[in-house]
Write a protein that holds these residues in place. Structure first.
Motif, PDB file in Angstrom:
ATOM      1  N   VAL A 112       1.593   1.889  -4.236  1.00 41.13           N
ATOM      2  CA  VAL A 112       0.445   1.038  -4.554  1.00 41.13           C
ATOM      3  C   VAL A 112       0.805  -0.436  -4.378  1.00 41.13           C
ATOM      4  O   VAL A 112       0.021  -1.216  -3.828  1.00 41.13           O
ATOM      5  N   VAL A 113       2.000  -0.815  -4.814  1.00 40.18           N
ATOM      6  CA  VAL A 113       2.425  -2.214  -4.688  1.00 40.18           C
ATOM      7  C   VAL A 113       2.564  -2.592  -3.214  1.00 40.18           C
ATOM      8  O   VAL A 113       2.071  -3.647  -2.784  1.00 40.18           O
ATOM      9  N   ALA A 114       3.215  -1.761  -2.434  1.00 42.22           N
ATOM     10  CA  ALA A 114       3.383  -2.048  -1.005  1.00 42.22           C
ATOM     11  C   ALA A 114       2.030  -2.061  -0.290  1.00 42.22           C
ATOM     12  O   ALA A 114       1.757  -2.952   0.536  1.00 42.22           O
ATOM     13  N   LEU A 115       1.169  -1.111  -0.612  1.00 44.37           N
ATOM     14  CA  LEU A 115      -0.149  -1.056   0.004  1.00 44.37           C
ATOM     15  C   LEU A 115      -0.976  -2.288  -0.355  1.00 44.37           C
ATOM     16  O   LEU A 115      -1.711  -2.813   0.485  1.00 44.37           O
ATOM     17  N   GLY A 116      -0.833  -2.769  -1.571  1.00 43.62           N
ATOM     18  CA  GLY A 116      -1.531  -3.985  -1.978  1.00 43.62           C
ATOM     19  C   GLY A 116      -1.124  -5.184  -1.138  1.00 43.62           C
ATOM     20  O   GLY A 116      -1.971  -6.016  -0.772  1.00 43.62           O
ATOM     21  N   GLY A 117       0.152  -5.290  -0.831  1.00 41.28           N
ATOM     22  CA  GLY A 117       0.614  -6.374   0.029  1.00 41.28           C
ATOM     23  C   GLY A 117       0.056  -6.263   1.436  1.00 41.28           C
ATOM     24  O   GLY A 117      -0.346  -7.262   2.045  1.00 41.28           O
ATOM     25  N   ILE A 118      -0.007  -5.053   1.943  1.00 40.68           N
ATOM     26  CA  ILE A 118      -0.549  -4.828   3.284  1.00 40.68           C
ATOM     27  C   ILE A 118      -2.040  -5.158   3.319  1.00 40.68           C
ATOM     28  O   ILE A 118      -2.530  -5.815   4.245  1.00 40.68           O
ATOM     29  N   MET A 126       2.453 -14.178   2.623  1.00 33.06           N
ATOM     30  CA  MET A 126       3.127 -14.119   1.329  1.00 33.06           C
ATOM     31  C   MET A 126       2.792 -12.815   0.607  1.00 33.06           C
ATOM     32  O   MET A 126       3.668 -12.198  -0.001  1.00 33.06           O
ATOM     33  N   SER A 127       1.547 -12.367   0.659  1.00 35.46           N
ATOM     34  CA  SER A 127       1.165 -11.090   0.052  1.00 35.46           C
ATOM     35  C   SER A 127       1.905  -9.934   0.707  1.00 35.46           C
ATOM     36  O   SER A 127       2.399  -9.033   0.019  1.00 35.46           O
ATOM     37  N   LEU A 128       1.973  -9.964   2.015  1.00 32.53           N
ATOM     38  CA  LEU A 128       2.678  -8.916   2.743  1.00 32.53           C
ATOM     39  C   LEU A 128       4.153  -8.895   2.364  1.00 32.53           C
ATOM     40  O   LEU A 128       4.713  -7.839   2.052  1.00 32.53           O
ATOM     41  N   THR A 129       4.774 -10.064   2.368  1.00 30.59           N
ATOM     42  CA  THR A 129       6.197 -10.154   2.049  1.00 30.59           C
ATOM     43  C   THR A 129       6.476  -9.688   0.622  1.00 30.59           C
ATOM     44  O   THR A 129       7.368  -8.870   0.389  1.00 30.59           O
ATOM     45  N   ALA A 130       5.716 -10.213  -0.331  1.00 31.37           N
ATOM     46  CA  ALA A 130       5.940  -9.851  -1.733  1.00 31.37           C
ATOM     47  C   ALA A 130       5.633  -8.375  -1.975  1.00 31.37           C
ATOM     48  O   ALA A 130       6.376  -7.692  -2.689  1.00 31.37           O
ATOM     49  N   GLY A 161      -3.629  -7.192   1.289  1.00 29.76           N
ATOM     50  CA  GLY A 161      -3.756  -8.646   1.160  1.00 29.76           C
ATOM     51  C   GLY A 161      -3.554  -9.351   2.482  1.00 29.76           C
ATOM     52  O   GLY A 161      -4.239 -10.336   2.792  1.00 29.76           O
ATOM     53  N   PHE A 162      -2.637  -8.846   3.283  1.00 31.74           N
ATOM     54  CA  PHE A 162      -2.397  -9.427   4.603  1.00 31.74           C
ATOM     55  C   PHE A 162      -3.568  -9.148   5.534  1.00 31.74           C
ATOM     56  O   PHE A 162      -4.027 -10.037   6.262  1.00 31.74           O
ATOM     57  N   MET A 163      -4.079  -7.917   5.507  1.00 26.16           N
ATOM     58  CA  MET A 163      -5.166  -7.554   6.413  1.00 26.16           C
ATOM     59  C   MET A 163      -6.472  -8.284   6.069  1.00 26.16           C
ATOM     60  O   MET A 163      -7.194  -8.700   6.964  1.00 26.16           O
ATOM     61  N   LYS A 164      -6.758  -8.453   4.774  1.00 28.82           N
ATOM     62  CA  LYS A 164      -8.011  -9.083   4.372  1.00 28.82           C
ATOM     63  C   LYS A 164      -7.968 -10.600   4.477  1.00 28.82           C
ATOM     64  O   LYS A 164      -8.941 -11.216   4.902  1.00 28.82           O
ATOM     65  N   ALA A 165      -6.853 -11.202   4.062  1.00 31.66           N
ATOM     66  CA  ALA A 165      -6.804 -12.664   3.977  1.00 31.66           C
ATOM     67  C   ALA A 165      -5.795 -13.289   4.931  1.00 31.66           C
ATOM     68  O   ALA A 165      -5.700 -14.509   4.996  1.00 31.66           O
ATOM     69  N   GLY A 166      -5.036 -12.462   5.641  1.00 31.66           N
ATOM     70  CA  GLY A 166      -4.021 -13.004   6.540  1.00 31.66           C
ATOM     71  C   GLY A 166      -2.852 -13.616   5.792  1.00 31.66           C
ATOM     72  O   GLY A 166      -2.123 -14.431   6.340  1.00 31.66           O
ATOM     73  N   SER A 167      -2.641 -13.203   4.539  1.00 28.38           N
ATOM     74  CA  SER A 167      -1.598 -13.781   3.692  1.00 28.38           C
ATOM     75  C   SER A 167      -0.246 -13.131   3.968  1.00 28.38           C
ATOM     76  O   SER A 167       0.012 -11.997   3.580  1.00 28.38           O
TER      77      SER A 167
END
Length: 88
Positions: free
Chosen positions: A12-18, A28-32, A20-26
């Motif tokens: 869930v944590v890793a998927l949340g980062g992915i 930092m979200s992907l990395t974290a 966040g990257f897909m929706k906002a281009g973040s």
């Protein structure tokens, strides 16, 4: 015995980062997300081998909960910070 709950938390944590990257281009979200998800998966592997080795998953969960709880208290937005803070 495999610690399914801890592996689910890591996913869930890793998927949340992915997401966040897909929706906002973040980046930092992907990395974290991948960093904390990987640490949680490593902790899940440790607890699966020996249930007494819970310190890595506990530390990862506590740190992520504190950071996301702080973000939730500042923003008041449940998604994603409030959700992640409540997963612990």
């Amino acid at each position: 015995m495999t610690d399914i709950v801890a592996y689910g938390y890591a996913a869930v944590v890793a998927l949340g980062g992915i997401i966040g990257f897909m929706k906002a281009g973040s980046v930092m979200s992907l990395t974290a997300g991948l960093l904390f998800g990987g640490a949680a998966a490593f902790g899940a592997m440790q607890t699966s081998k020996n249930p007494s080795n819970y310190l890595i998953i506990l530390g990862t969960s506590l740190l992520l909960s504190c950071v996301m709880g702080y973000r939730f208290s500042n923003s008041g937005k449940f998604m994603p910070a409030g959700l992640v803070a409540s997963l612990r």
